[in-house]
Design a protein around this motif. Structure first.
Motif, PDB file in Angstrom:
ATOM      1  N   VAL A 154       1.978  72.768  51.905  1.00  0.00           N
ATOM      2  CA  VAL A 154       1.660  71.529  51.183  1.00  0.00           C
ATOM      3  C   VAL A 154       1.272  70.433  52.166  1.00  0.00           C
ATOM      4  O   VAL A 154       0.305  69.696  51.951  1.00  0.00           O
ATOM      5  CB  VAL A 154       2.856  71.088  50.321  1.00  0.00           C
ATOM      6  N   LEU A 155       1.994  70.322  53.271  1.00  0.00           N
ATOM      7  CA  LEU A 155       1.687  69.290  54.258  1.00  0.00           C
ATOM      8  C   LEU A 155       0.304  69.502  54.869  1.00  0.00           C
ATOM      9  O   LEU A 155      -0.445  68.547  55.087  1.00  0.00           O
ATOM     10  CB  LEU A 155       2.755  69.294  55.366  1.00  0.00           C
ATOM     11  N   ALA A 156      -0.065  70.766  55.130  1.00  0.00           N
ATOM     12  CA  ALA A 156      -1.400  71.049  55.660  1.00  0.00           C
ATOM     13  C   ALA A 156      -2.462  70.667  54.645  1.00  0.00           C
ATOM     14  O   ALA A 156      -3.506  70.102  54.998  1.00  0.00           O
ATOM     15  CB  ALA A 156      -1.511  72.529  56.018  1.00  0.00           C
ATOM     16  N   ASN A 157      -2.204  70.952  53.359  1.00  0.00           N
ATOM     17  CA  ASN A 157      -3.158  70.605  52.311  1.00  0.00           C
ATOM     18  C   ASN A 157      -3.267  69.096  52.138  1.00  0.00           C
ATOM     19  O   ASN A 157      -4.343  68.564  51.849  1.00  0.00           O
ATOM     20  CB  ASN A 157      -2.760  71.274  50.995  1.00  0.00           C
ATOM     21  N   LEU A 158      -2.151  68.391  52.316  1.00  0.00           N
ATOM     22  CA  LEU A 158      -2.179  66.931  52.241  1.00  0.00           C
ATOM     23  C   LEU A 158      -3.044  66.339  53.349  1.00  0.00           C
ATOM     24  O   LEU A 158      -3.738  65.339  53.140  1.00  0.00           O
ATOM     25  CB  LEU A 158      -0.763  66.367  52.319  1.00  0.00           C
ATOM     26  N   GLN A 159      -3.023  66.956  54.525  1.00  0.00           N
ATOM     27  CA  GLN A 159      -3.868  66.481  55.616  1.00  0.00           C
ATOM     28  C   GLN A 159      -5.341  66.650  55.249  1.00  0.00           C
ATOM     29  O   GLN A 159      -6.163  65.765  55.514  1.00  0.00           O
ATOM     30  CB  GLN A 159      -3.557  67.248  56.901  1.00  0.00           C
ATOM     31  N   CYS A 160      -5.675  67.783  54.645  1.00  0.00           N
ATOM     32  CA  CYS A 160      -7.054  67.997  54.192  1.00  0.00           C
ATOM     33  C   CYS A 160      -7.442  66.967  53.131  1.00  0.00           C
ATOM     34  O   CYS A 160      -8.547  66.423  53.156  1.00  0.00           O
ATOM     35  CB  CYS A 160      -7.211  69.407  53.621  1.00  0.00           C
ATOM     36  N   PHE A 161      -6.517  66.717  52.214  1.00  0.00           N
ATOM     37  CA  PHE A 161      -6.775  65.719  51.172  1.00  0.00           C
ATOM     38  C   PHE A 161      -7.018  64.349  51.780  1.00  0.00           C
ATOM     39  O   PHE A 161      -7.956  63.632  51.407  1.00  0.00           O
ATOM     40  CB  PHE A 161      -5.602  65.660  50.195  1.00  0.00           C
ATOM     41  N   SER A 162      -6.176  63.957  52.748  1.00  0.00           N
ATOM     42  CA  SER A 162      -6.312  62.641  53.364  1.00  0.00           C
ATOM     43  C   SER A 162      -7.670  62.482  54.026  1.00  0.00           C
ATOM     44  O   SER A 162      -8.327  61.439  53.894  1.00  0.00           O
ATOM     45  CB  SER A 162      -5.198  62.430  54.394  1.00  0.00           C
ATOM     46  N   SER A 163      -8.118  63.516  54.736  1.00  0.00           N
ATOM     47  CA  SER A 163      -9.416  63.452  55.406  1.00  0.00           C
ATOM     48  C   SER A 163     -10.557  63.417  54.393  1.00  0.00           C
ATOM     49  O   SER A 163     -11.501  62.618  54.515  1.00  0.00           O
ATOM     50  CB  SER A 163      -9.571  64.657  56.344  1.00  0.00           C
ATOM     51  N   ALA A 164     -10.494  64.275  53.376  1.00  0.00           N
ATOM     52  CA  ALA A 164     -11.560  64.309  52.363  1.00  0.00           C
ATOM     53  C   ALA A 164     -11.613  63.001  51.585  1.00  0.00           C
ATOM     54  O   ALA A 164     -12.696  62.495  51.257  1.00  0.00           O
ATOM     55  CB  ALA A 164     -11.336  65.488  51.410  1.00  0.00           C
ATOM     56  N   ALA A 165     -10.449  62.420  51.280  1.00  0.00           N
ATOM     57  CA  ALA A 165     -10.401  61.161  50.547  1.00  0.00           C
ATOM     58  C   ALA A 165     -10.948  60.016  51.405  1.00  0.00           C
ATOM     59  O   ALA A 165     -11.614  59.105  50.894  1.00  0.00           O
ATOM     60  CB  ALA A 165      -8.977  60.864  50.102  1.00  0.00           C
ATOM     61  N   LYS A 166     -10.676  60.059  52.684  1.00  0.00           N
ATOM     62  CA  LYS A 166     -11.177  59.007  53.585  1.00  0.00           C
ATOM     63  C   LYS A 166     -12.703  59.026  53.638  1.00  0.00           C
ATOM     64  O   LYS A 166     -13.355  57.974  53.596  1.00  0.00           O
ATOM     65  CB  LYS A 166     -10.601  59.213  54.985  1.00  0.00           C
ATOM     66  N   HIS A 167     -13.272  60.230  53.720  1.00  0.00           N
ATOM     67  CA  HIS A 167     -14.735  60.346  53.831  1.00  0.00           C
ATOM     68  C   HIS A 167     -15.431  60.488  52.485  1.00  0.00           C
ATOM     69  O   HIS A 167     -16.656  60.327  52.420  1.00  0.00           O
ATOM     70  CB  HIS A 167     -15.078  61.585  54.683  1.00  0.00           C
ATOM     71  N   LEU A 168     -14.645  60.809  51.447  1.00  0.00           N
ATOM     72  CA  LEU A 168     -15.219  61.204  50.155  1.00  0.00           C
ATOM     73  C   LEU A 168     -16.266  62.284  50.368  1.00  0.00           C
ATOM     74  O   LEU A 168     -17.360  62.265  49.808  1.00  0.00           O
ATOM     75  CB  LEU A 168     -15.803  59.990  49.426  1.00  0.00           C
ATOM     76  N   SER A 169     -15.900  63.244  51.210  1.00  0.00           N
ATOM     77  CA  SER A 169     -16.819  64.334  51.544  1.00  0.00           C
ATOM     78  C   SER A 169     -16.022  65.497  52.094  1.00  0.00           C
ATOM     79  O   SER A 169     -15.275  65.335  53.054  1.00  0.00           O
ATOM     80  CB  SER A 169     -17.842  63.867  52.587  1.00  0.00           C
ATOM     81  N   PHE A 170     -16.196  66.682  51.489  1.00  0.00           N
ATOM     82  CA  PHE A 170     -15.566  67.870  52.030  1.00  0.00           C
ATOM     83  C   PHE A 170     -16.229  68.279  53.350  1.00  0.00           C
ATOM     84  O   PHE A 170     -15.572  68.812  54.253  1.00  0.00           O
ATOM     85  CB  PHE A 170     -15.653  69.026  51.029  1.00  0.00           C
ATOM     86  N   THR A 171     -17.533  68.027  53.458  1.00  0.00           N
ATOM     87  CA  THR A 171     -18.266  68.399  54.678  1.00  0.00           C
ATOM     88  C   THR A 171     -17.753  67.618  55.883  1.00  0.00           C
ATOM     89  O   THR A 171     -17.478  68.192  56.952  1.00  0.00           O
ATOM     90  CB  THR A 171     -19.765  68.137  54.497  1.00  0.00           C
ATOM     91  N   LEU A 172     -17.592  66.305  55.749  1.00  0.00           N
ATOM     92  CA  LEU A 172     -17.128  65.482  56.857  1.00  0.00           C
ATOM     93  C   LEU A 172     -15.668  65.778  57.183  1.00  0.00           C
ATOM     94  O   LEU A 172     -15.260  65.750  58.349  1.00  0.00           O
ATOM     95  CB  LEU A 172     -17.317  64.000  56.535  1.00  0.00           C
ATOM     96  N   ALA A 173     -14.890  66.075  56.146  1.00  0.00           N
ATOM     97  CA  ALA A 173     -13.492  66.450  56.389  1.00  0.00           C
ATOM     98  C   ALA A 173     -13.419  67.749  57.181  1.00  0.00           C
ATOM     99  O   ALA A 173     -12.586  67.900  58.080  1.00  0.00           O
ATOM    100  CB  ALA A 173     -12.748  66.586  55.070  1.00  0.00           C
ATOM    101  N   ALA A 174     -14.305  68.686  56.858  1.00  0.00           N
ATOM    102  CA  ALA A 174     -14.334  69.962  57.573  1.00  0.00           C
ATOM    103  C   ALA A 174     -14.674  69.743  59.046  1.00  0.00           C
ATOM    104  O   ALA A 174     -14.082  70.364  59.935  1.00  0.00           O
ATOM    105  CB  ALA A 174     -15.353  70.890  56.927  1.00  0.00           C
ATOM    106  N   GLU A 175     -15.624  68.847  59.331  1.00  0.00           N
ATOM    107  CA  GLU A 175     -15.994  68.557  60.719  1.00  0.00           C
ATOM    108  C   GLU A 175     -14.818  67.914  61.467  1.00  0.00           C
ATOM    109  O   GLU A 175     -14.535  68.250  62.618  1.00  0.00           O
ATOM    110  CB  GLU A 175     -17.208  67.630  60.767  1.00  0.00           C
TER     111      GLU A 175
END
Length: 309
Positions: free
Chosen positions: A13-34
Motif C-alpha cells: 500500500v505504501l509503494a502504491n501511495l508513492q505512485c499515487f502521490s507522483s501521478a497526482a502531482k503531475h496529473l500524468s502517469f507518464t511523468l510519474a513513471a519517469e
C-alpha cells in the motif's frame, strides 16, 4: 473488496501511495513513471490496485488528461503531509548520530600546526558535533578514559585497537638563517657537534629524549654529540626555540611547512634531503566504536582533508 478501515498500510500500500502521490502531482502517469523509474503500465496498474484497496476512485480518466476525484484530492493532501513527516523522521534518525560531543586525543604539535586550523571546516559540515580535545603524546586507555578517537605519532601497531594511516612524516634539521651563518653550518653537517641541538624529549610514546636526532644522524652516517643541547616536552617547543635562534631542531616536515615556505626556518644542509621518519600519523579507536556515526564522520572528514592536502 477491502477498504481503508479494514486494511493495514502494508509495504505494498505504501509503494502504491508513492505512485499515487507522483501521478497526482503531475496529473500524468507518464511523468510519474519517469520520476519513479517505472513503466507507465506499472504506474497505472498500481493506481488501480490502490483504488481497489481503498474502495474508491482517485482519478477521473479522460482521453488526454487525468483529474483527481474529490476523494483523491483529500488523500493527496494527507499523503503529502505523511510523506513529509516520514522524510523528516528519517532525516532526524540519520542526523541523531551526528550530534553530541566527540572527544579527541591529539599530539600537541599535530594539533597546533595542522588540525586546529582545519577544524572550522569540520564544524561547518557537522554543526551539532562538539569537539573536546586533549593534547598529549601518550597512549590512551580506551577502556578507562572518555576518549572516542586518538591520533598517534607512531608505527601503527596498537593491539586491541583499530587504526587508519593518515600521513607519513619526514625529518629535517632546521634553524634560522642567522644561526646557520653564525655557526657556519651551510652544507657542513659535521659542524652540528659545535652547536646546541634541540630535542623533543618524547617524540612518540616510549621513545627516548634523543630518538629523532639519533635516527636522523644514523641515516646520514654522522656521529653527533646528542646530549649537547636542550630538551623540550613538545616538538613544537623545540621548533619554536629554533625560531628564536637557540639551536638546531629536528623538524617534522608536515608540521613546519609554513615556516620553511616563509624562510623563518631553513634546512642548512641543502644537499641532505629530508629522510623518511620511522613514525607516521594514525587515527585510532577501540574496535567496538569504529562504526559509530560520529566517529565515521570525523574519520571520513580527516581522510578527505589529508587527501586534499
Amino acid at each position: 473488496m477491502a477498504n481503508l478501515k479494514s486494511s493495514h498500510l502494508n509495504s505494498a500500500v505504501l509503494a502504491n501511495l508513492q505512485c499515487f502521490s507522483s501521478a497526482a502531482k503531475h496529473l500524468s502517469f507518464t511523468l510519474a513513471a519517469e520520476e519513479l523509474s517505472l513503466t507507465q503500465g506499472a504506474i497505472s496498474q498500481r493506481i488501480r490496485k490502490l483504488e481497489e484497496q481503498l474502495g474508491f476512485a482517485l482519478f477521473l480518466r479522460y482521453n488526454r488528461r487525468l483529474q483527481l476525484t474529490a476523494e483523491g484530492e483529500r488523500l493527496l493532501i494527507q499523503t503529502n503531509n505523511s510523506l513529509t513527516e516520514l522524510d523528516n523522521l528519517i532525516r532526524d534518525i540519520h542526523t541523531q548520530g551526528l550530534a553530541g560531543e566527540l572527544s579527541l586525543s591529539v599530539p600537541p604539535s599535530f594539533a597546533s600546526q595542522w588540525l586546529l586550523e582545519r577544524l572550522a571546516d569540520f564544524s561547518q559540515l557537522y554543526p551539532q558535533i562538539f569537539i573536546r580535545m586533549e593534547t598529549h603524546s601518550r597512549l590512551i586507555d580506551f577502556y578507562a578514559e572518555q576518549i572516542d578517537l586518538a591520533i598517534y605519532y607512531g608505527q601503527g601497531e596498537y593491539p586491541g585497537l583499530v587504526s587508519w594511516p593518515l600521513m607519513d612524516e619526514q625529518l629535517i634539521p632546521v634553524c634560522t638563517n642567522d644561526f646557520a651563518d653564525k655557526h657556519d653550518l651551510r652544507g657542513k653537517p659535521e659542524k652540528l657537534n659545535h652547536c646546541p641541538l634541540l630535542h623533543d624529549a618524547q617524540a612518540w610514546p616510549e621513545s627516548g629524549p634523543y630518538s629523532e636526532w639519533s635516527y636522523w644522524a644514523d641515516q646520514q652516517a654522522l656521529s653527533l654529540a646528542l646530549k649537547q643541547g636542550h630538551c623540550f616536552d613538545k616538538s613544537e617547543h623545540a621548533v619554536k626555540a629554533a625560531k628564536s635562534g637557540l639551536g638546531v631542531a629536528i623538524g617534522r616536515k608536515l608540521l613546519i611547512e609554513n615556516a620553511l615556505n616563509s624562510e623563518e626556518l631553513i634546512n642548512p644542509f641543502g644537499k641532505l634531503q629530508p629522510i623518511q621518519s620511522q613514525q607516521g600519523y594514525f587515527l585510532v579507536t577501540h574496535e567496538d566504536r569504529k562504526e559509530q556515526p560520529i566517529i565515521k564522520a570525523f574519520r571520513e572528514w580527516i581522510l578527505e582533508r589529508i587527501q586534499a592536502h
